[in-house]
Design a protein around this motif. Structure first.
Motif: not given
Length: 298
Positions: A225-230, A165-167, A160-163, A236-239
């Motif tokens: 950027r949008d891809r890694i944030v997604h 940072v990515a944003e 979550r924290r990485l997300r 959890q759905e499919n790592r």
């Protein structure tokens, strides 16, 4: 080799681990990696080095036994367990792992070499800058990394924290070469990884195989950027399916490093008390054929 502080273990686990291995027919010489003598203990003769710990300790032991010819077996006890996860050992009971050693198979894992103004060192997981290095820098700055790892949702919390940072992070301009080919650019993240997973179970290298002699160099630009944030929103759905990012493969990555946060495994550079001469220069990550054998259950 046991880290009694790994994951949510306690000091009492030491006696239980020794008894458990002895019950399965092994002569056990116990060593806590919290004690000063753990490096010397690795120099003693042994048929097998068993590591009951998380990634940090497993990597430290692995770096110390390169070229020794003694196989390493894992009892994954940490938070992320990226090394054990890459080797297919996660979510298996210790009983199954230990019983499988008798007729087990040996798998070689590459150990990389990182050189820079600080000198030379081995790495197991990878080297990189950008999103993950910024997360490490944030955690170091807050002085809360150990506390965060102790939480029940440590991996989920880190992602979550990485997300976040990515944003918000800004791209970093870098001059770089892979096997002599120019790959310079502006990157939110550049990771030369030796495992499928790094950091908080961040799945980056889908096609990586232990001992394949190749680094997977993951390149994340503003376009991704949008891809890694997604991915960080829905991992959890499919790592494995969601973590498809532009990747090149090679043996030698070179970076012209001006001093931005850079990680080698779980160590952040520049170090807090680094000399001025250690803060910038040419950085190289390469595979020279150094390996360590891991014993996997049959």
């Amino acid at each position: 080799m046991h880290n009694p502080g790994a994951g949510r273990q306690g000091e009492d686990d030491a006696a239980q681990l020794q008894a458990f291995l002895a019950d399965h027919g092994h002569d056990v010489r116990y060593q806590s990696t919290k004690d000063d003598g753990w490096k010397q203990a690795l120099k003693k003769d042994a048929d097998l080095i068993v590591v009951a710990a998380g990634d940090g300790t497993v990597a430290r032991v692995t770096r110390r036994v390169v070229g020794r010819g003694v196989p390493v077996a894992l009892l994954p006890s940490g938070t992320a367990n990226n090394i054990a996860r890459t080797l297919g050992l996660v979510e298996k009971p210790f009983e199954e792992l230990v019983r499988g050693w008798e007729n087990g198979r040996r798998v070689r894992l590459d150990v990389g070499v990182a050189t820079g103004p600080w000198g030379e060192r081995y790495f197991v997981e990878g080297l990189g800058f950008g999103i993950f290095a910024e997360l490490l820098a944030d955690s170091k700055g807050k002085g809360s990394n150990k506390k965060l790892k102790k939480r029940k949702d440590a991996v989920e919390g880190a992602l979550r924290r990485l997300r976040d940072v990515a944003e918000r992070c800004k791209p970093i301009d870098v001059v770089a070469r892979l096997d002599g080919k120019d790959i310079s650019g502006s990157y939110l993240m550049l990771e030369a990884v030796n495992l499928r997973y790094v950091g908080p179970n961040l799945h980056l290298a889908h096609d990586s195989q232990p001992g394949d002699g190749q680094l997977d160099v993951v390149l994340v630009t503003e376009d991704e950027r949008d891809r890694i944030v997604h991915y960080l929103d829905h991992w959890q759905e499919n790592r494995e399916r969601l973590a498809v990012l532009p990747t090149l493969r090679g043996k030698r990555l070179e970076l012209e490093w001006p001093g931005f946060p850079l990680h080698i495994d779980d160590k952040l550079y520049p170090r807090a008390k680094a000399e001025p001469s250690e803060v910038a220069g040419l950085v190289e990550a390469r595979l020279d054929g150094d390996t360590v054998e891991f014993l996997l259950p049959a």
